[in-house]
Design a protein around this motif. Structure first.
Motif, PDB file in Angstrom:
ATOM      1  N   PHE A 270       3.771  19.084  60.308  1.00 25.84           N
ATOM      2  CA  PHE A 270       4.704  18.568  61.312  1.00 25.84           C
ATOM      3  C   PHE A 270       4.436  17.077  61.490  1.00 25.84           C
ATOM      4  CE2 PHE A 270       5.814  17.201  65.526  1.00 25.84           C
ATOM      5  CZ  PHE A 270       7.086  17.728  65.704  1.00 25.84           C
ATOM      6  N   THR A 271       5.508  16.303  61.609  1.00 24.35           N
ATOM      7  CA  THR A 271       5.377  14.858  61.773  1.00 24.35           C
ATOM      8  C   THR A 271       6.074  14.423  63.042  1.00 24.35           C
ATOM      9  OG1 THR A 271       5.358  14.535  59.370  1.00 24.35           O
ATOM     10  CG2 THR A 271       5.809  12.606  60.745  1.00 24.35           C
ATOM     11  N   GLY A 272       5.314  13.788  63.915  1.00 25.31           N
ATOM     12  CA  GLY A 272       5.887  13.236  65.133  1.00 25.31           C
ATOM     13  C   GLY A 272       5.345  11.841  65.362  1.00 25.31           C
ATOM     14  N   THR A 273       6.246  10.872  65.464  1.00 26.47           N
ATOM     15  CA  THR A 273       5.845   9.496  65.759  1.00 26.47           C
ATOM     16  C   THR A 273       6.545   9.050  67.036  1.00 26.47           C
ATOM     17  OG1 THR A 273       7.620   8.568  64.386  1.00 26.47           O
ATOM     18  CG2 THR A 273       5.490   8.950  63.329  1.00 26.47           C
ATOM     19  N   TYR A 274       5.935   8.101  67.747  1.00 23.48           N
ATOM     20  CA  TYR A 274       6.426   7.737  69.072  1.00 23.48           C
ATOM     21  C   TYR A 274       6.400   6.220  69.239  1.00 23.48           C
ATOM     22  CZ  TYR A 274       5.029  12.613  69.594  1.00 23.48           C
ATOM     23  OH  TYR A 274       4.869  13.965  69.412  1.00 23.48           O
ATOM     24  N   GLU A 275       7.255   5.739  70.162  1.00 23.97           N
ATOM     25  CA  GLU A 275       7.264   4.317  70.493  1.00 23.97           C
ATOM     26  C   GLU A 275       5.936   3.954  71.168  1.00 23.97           C
ATOM     27  OE1 GLU A 275       9.386   2.028  69.852  1.00 23.97           O
ATOM     28  OE2 GLU A 275      11.119   3.153  69.101  1.00 23.97           O
ATOM     29  N   LEU A 276       5.297   2.903  70.667  1.00 23.70           N
ATOM     30  CA  LEU A 276       3.979   2.523  71.178  1.00 23.70           C
ATOM     31  C   LEU A 276       4.048   1.568  72.366  1.00 23.70           C
ATOM     32  CD1 LEU A 276       2.094   2.025  67.793  1.00 23.70           C
ATOM     33  CD2 LEU A 276       1.829   3.912  69.412  1.00 23.70           C
ATOM     34  N   THR A 277       5.096   0.772  72.432  1.00 18.14           N
ATOM     35  CA  THR A 277       5.197  -0.240  73.490  1.00 18.14           C
ATOM     36  C   THR A 277       6.611  -0.257  74.057  1.00 18.14           C
ATOM     37  OG1 THR A 277       5.767  -1.954  71.866  1.00 18.14           O
ATOM     38  CG2 THR A 277       3.424  -1.696  72.433  1.00 18.14           C
ATOM     39  N   GLY A 278       6.774  -1.062  75.104  1.00 22.36           N
ATOM     40  CA  GLY A 278       8.100  -1.265  75.671  1.00 22.36           C
ATOM     41  C   GLY A 278       8.463  -0.207  76.697  1.00 22.36           C
ATOM     42  N   PRO A 279       9.679  -0.315  77.250  1.00 22.94           N
ATOM     43  CA  PRO A 279      10.109   0.637  78.288  1.00 22.94           C
ATOM     44  C   PRO A 279      10.265   2.057  77.774  1.00 22.94           C
ATOM     45  CG  PRO A 279      11.928  -0.778  77.595  1.00 22.94           C
ATOM     46  CD  PRO A 279      10.692  -1.340  76.981  1.00 22.94           C
ATOM     47  N   ASN A 280      10.437   2.214  76.458  1.00 23.77           N
ATOM     48  CA  ASN A 280      10.588   3.544  75.867  1.00 23.77           C
ATOM     49  C   ASN A 280       9.284   4.073  75.283  1.00 23.77           C
ATOM     50  OD1 ASN A 280      13.379   3.644  76.447  1.00 23.77           O
ATOM     51  ND2 ASN A 280      13.840   2.466  74.587  1.00 23.77           N
ATOM     52  N   ARG A 281       8.170   3.555  75.760  1.00 24.56           N
ATOM     53  CA  ARG A 281       6.878   3.995  75.237  1.00 24.56           C
ATOM     54  C   ARG A 281       6.727   5.513  75.391  1.00 24.56           C
ATOM     55  NH1 ARG A 281       1.460   4.761  76.922  1.00 24.56           N
ATOM     56  NH2 ARG A 281      -0.049   3.992  75.389  1.00 24.56           N
ATOM     57  N   GLY A 282       6.322   6.155  74.296  1.00 24.67           N
ATOM     58  CA  GLY A 282       6.150   7.597  74.293  1.00 24.67           C
ATOM     59  C   GLY A 282       7.382   8.366  73.842  1.00 24.67           C
ATOM     60  N   THR A 283       8.509   7.672  73.662  1.00 26.58           N
ATOM     61  CA  THR A 283       9.732   8.348  73.205  1.00 26.58           C
ATOM     62  C   THR A 283       9.603   8.687  71.723  1.00 26.58           C
ATOM     63  OG1 THR A 283      11.044   7.098  74.800  1.00 26.58           O
ATOM     64  CG2 THR A 283      12.221   8.146  72.988  1.00 26.58           C
ATOM     65  N   PRO A 284       9.929   9.928  71.333  1.00 24.55           N
ATOM     66  CA  PRO A 284       9.799  10.302  69.913  1.00 24.55           C
ATOM     67  C   PRO A 284      10.718   9.473  69.024  1.00 24.55           C
ATOM     68  CG  PRO A 284       9.999  12.252  71.290  1.00 24.55           C
ATOM     69  CD  PRO A 284      10.298  11.088  72.166  1.00 24.55           C
ATOM     70  N   ARG A 285      10.175   9.033  67.896  1.00 26.20           N
ATOM     71  CA  ARG A 285      10.962   8.352  66.870  1.00 26.20           C
ATOM     72  C   ARG A 285      11.210   9.281  65.692  1.00 26.20           C
ATOM     73  NH1 ARG A 285       8.200   2.756  65.427  1.00 26.20           N
ATOM     74  NH2 ARG A 285      10.083   2.657  64.142  1.00 26.20           N
ATOM     75  N   THR A 286      10.193  10.008  65.304  1.00 30.86           N
ATOM     76  CA  THR A 286      10.305  10.991  64.222  1.00 30.86           C
ATOM     77  C   THR A 286       9.840  12.342  64.765  1.00 30.86           C
ATOM     78  OG1 THR A 286       9.796   9.280  62.602  1.00 30.86           O
ATOM     79  CG2 THR A 286       9.659  11.569  61.866  1.00 30.86           C
ATOM     80  N   PHE A 287      10.639  13.385  64.498  1.00 24.95           N
ATOM     81  CA  PHE A 287      10.304  14.711  65.012  1.00 24.95           C
ATOM     82  C   PHE A 287      10.826  15.708  63.993  1.00 24.95           C
ATOM     83  CE2 PHE A 287      10.040  17.889  68.492  1.00 24.95           C
ATOM     84  CZ  PHE A 287       8.861  17.451  69.071  1.00 24.95           C
ATOM     85  N   GLN A 288       9.972  16.072  63.032  1.00 22.99           N
ATOM     86  CA  GLN A 288      10.450  16.908  61.946  1.00 22.99           C
ATOM     87  C   GLN A 288       9.330  17.796  61.410  1.00 22.99           C
ATOM     88  OE1 GLN A 288      11.775  13.753  59.321  1.00 22.99           O
ATOM     89  NE2 GLN A 288       9.864  13.795  58.152  1.00 22.99           N
TER      90      GLN A 288
END
Length: 576
Positions: A270-288
């Motif tokens: 499973f691959t999950g990547t997230y925003e590291l900075t900014g107002p969207n920090r922690g928002t998933p970028r990759t979820f597959q």
């Protein structure tokens, strides 16, 4: 030449008959006539006919459709047993007075309740009772021809006339060719040309009603033959599409085990990547989730990637990616160093940063320092990103940046041999004892990857391994009527658009010798309902025909201009 428009009633066919138009104003619609409601006087047969007329009327069909929509509201707002039985139980505990009322009204299972089924079936019958006679009537209209012109065309809503030197036969031939070129169904009837256009309006009306029936059938099929199950899979593990493999499974009343699509798949990673900075920090970028699947028992393995809202479809079954979490690898040893448990333990997320909790159960193989067989239980609290000493016990980020596992230890009887079902994510401590630390308190410790918690008095140890796996939650759905429902909804939209925006109308052109031998041309139009389109279209047609059969001078007027002068209708020509 001019075109006049007169006010017509909203119901053109009825208004046309009142004006004495006869067949010319009839059958512009296949809709059944609404008769005044009167009580039957013919006994059982009379009552049955009266009930059938009311059931198949448009007013009752609309009323049933409204009731069906209103009935679906509690199905959306109130927890349903077929969707989430746990929420229903929680609702009953929280509303001890209201819950019995809901039970009697069937509000916890709206879509399978008696009253909802009754509305559903009545609407189905009503639509069929409306469609069959309308279809039969419309087919008859298509096989027939537009009716002939009325005797007095001046009574029609749109009317125009002029005199011409062209012969009546020539005018009628020209009018027939013109109307056919404008895609009218036209033919000669006596001294007039009768034409009609806009049949697609009735086609759209029928398509709309048929599409509603298709949607009702698709909905019923989806409820009766559907299946919906969930499965949590740790990286490296697999799943075979069998009821015994599901964590939770629901199906329609006519669904059987043989209806399950035969397939299996393994979760590679499973691959999950997230925003590291900014107002969207922690928002998933990759979820597959990357998997390999095979159809049947001996099918070829095929790689695939399942993403959120992009399911994998296998022979009608859809595999959705719905959740994700972590499964720390934990090793438990007894006092002699023997490994009695080694596995990845999936923990359930509690918040958006994947703060997770769960339990580790050692059910077999463990003996305490006295050599007596016991069972061990550990409460685990996992933070993928720990804020450090002194911070709250909440993860700061959903990715594995600084993982930490907090563990509490118990020993005794887990209660798994009692025959009563229990959750793998909860620990029954009614027959368990706490391991005590040196201060006599519950033994607990915060572990980072690779660290070990030693149990007191030589009872063993618990190790939080450096390997941390991830798990993915899948939902496997089979819905037999989904495609039909989508097709029905699409057809209903196009059918409704056709019935609303296309006008059905008739045009007549009469050419006959006048009292002085000059040809008199009359044109008139009639639409199903009052609309400015009929006079406008009639004026356009009349202008085109006038160019081919220009007006003749009135009796006593000046001679027609020479060929060198532009042809202009005489001032005394008949106009209306």
């Amino acid at each position: 030449m001019s075109t006049t428009s007169k006010t017509a009633p909203d119901n053109a066919p009825d208004g046309a008959e009142e004006q004495g138009l006869g067949d010319a104003g009839s059958q512009l619609s296949t809709a059944p006539r609404e008769e005044p409601m009167s009580m039957p006087t013919l006994g059982v047969i009379g009552w049955a006919r009266w009930f059938w007329r009311q059931l198949t009327s448009m007013r009752v069909a609309l009323l049933l459709l409204l009731l069906l929509s209103l009935g679906a509201i509690p199905g959306s707002l109130i927890p349903q047993t077929g969707i989430d039985a746990t929420k229903v139980d929680d609702f009953r505990k929280a509303h001890t007075t209201l819950a019995p009322v809901y039970d009697k009204l069937g509000l916890f299972h709206v879509y399978s309740s008696v009253w909802f089924s009754a509305i559903y079936i009545l609407l189905f019958v009503s639509l069929i009772g409306c469609i069959v006679p309308r279809t039969w009537q419309f087919v008859g209209q298509l096989r027939g021809r537009p009716p002939g012109a009325p005797k007095r065309m001046t009574r029609l809503p749109a009317y125009t006339t002029w005199r011409t030197t062209a012969e009546p036969e020539e005018v009628r031939r020209t009018a027939l060719a013109l109307l056919k070129k404008r895609r009218f169904r036209a033919h000669l009837v006596g001294d007039a040309v009768a034409a009609e256009k806009g049949y697609v309006r009735e086609v759209g009306n029928l398509v709309f009603h048929i599409a509603l029936i298709v949607m009702l059938l698709a909905f019923a099929s989806g409820q009766l033959y559907k299946s919906d199950g969930t499965k949590l899979i740790v990286e490296g593990d697999g799943f075979a599409n069998s009821i015994l493999q599901y964590d939770d499974f629901k199906s329609g009343s006519l669904f059987t085990n043989d209806d399950l699509v035969p397939f299996s798949f393994d979760l590679k990673d499973f691959t999950g990547t997230y925003e590291l900075t900014g107002p969207n920090r922690g928002t998933p970028r990759t979820f597959q989730a990357r998997i390999t699947y095979s159809k049947g028992a001996y099918g070829k393995e095929t790689p695939a990637t399942v993403k959120v809202n992009k399911p994998l479809e296998i022979d009608g079954a859809k595999v959705y990616l719905v959740s994700h979490g972590y499964a720390p690898v934990i090793t438990v040893r007894d006092g002699d160093g023997k490994v009695v448990f080694h596995d990845a333990v999936p923990l359930l997320p509690l918040d958006g940063n994947v703060t997770s909790s769960g339990v580790v159960k050692v059910m077999d193989g463990y003996k305490n320092p006295k050599g007596v067989g016991e069972q061990l239980g550990f409460q685990a609290f996992f933070l993928p990103t720990y804020g450090g000493k002194g911070s709250t016990m909440l993860s700061q980020f959903p990715a594995l940046l600084s993982p930490m596992l907090a563990v509490n230890a118990y020993h005794g009887d887990l209660g798994v041999d009692s025959g009563l079902p229990q959750s793998v994510y909860q620990l029954d401590k009614s027959h368990m004892k706490e391991f005590k630390d040196s201060q006599g308190k519950l033994l607990k410790k915060q572990l980072t990857p690779g660290q070990t918690m030693t149990l007191p008095d030589g009872a063993g140890s618990v190790t939080f391994n450096k390997e941390i796996k991830e798990w993915a939650g899948f939902e496997i759905v089979q819905e037999s009527g989904a495609g039909w429902a989508l097709g029905g909804a699409t057809a209903a939209i196009f059918g409704l658009a056709a019935s609303l925006f296309i006008q059905r109308r008739r045009v007549w052109v009469r050419a006959a010798p006048g009292p002085d031998g000059v040809t008199v041309v009359e044109m008139a139009g009639l639409g199903r309902s009052e609309s400015a389109k009929v006079p406008e279209e009639l004026g356009d047609l009349a202008g085109a025909l006038y160019d081919r059969a220009p007006g003749a001078p009135a009796p006593g007027a000046e001679p027609a201009p020479s060929a060198d002068s532009p042809a202009v209708p005489a001032e005394g020509a008949e106009k209306q």
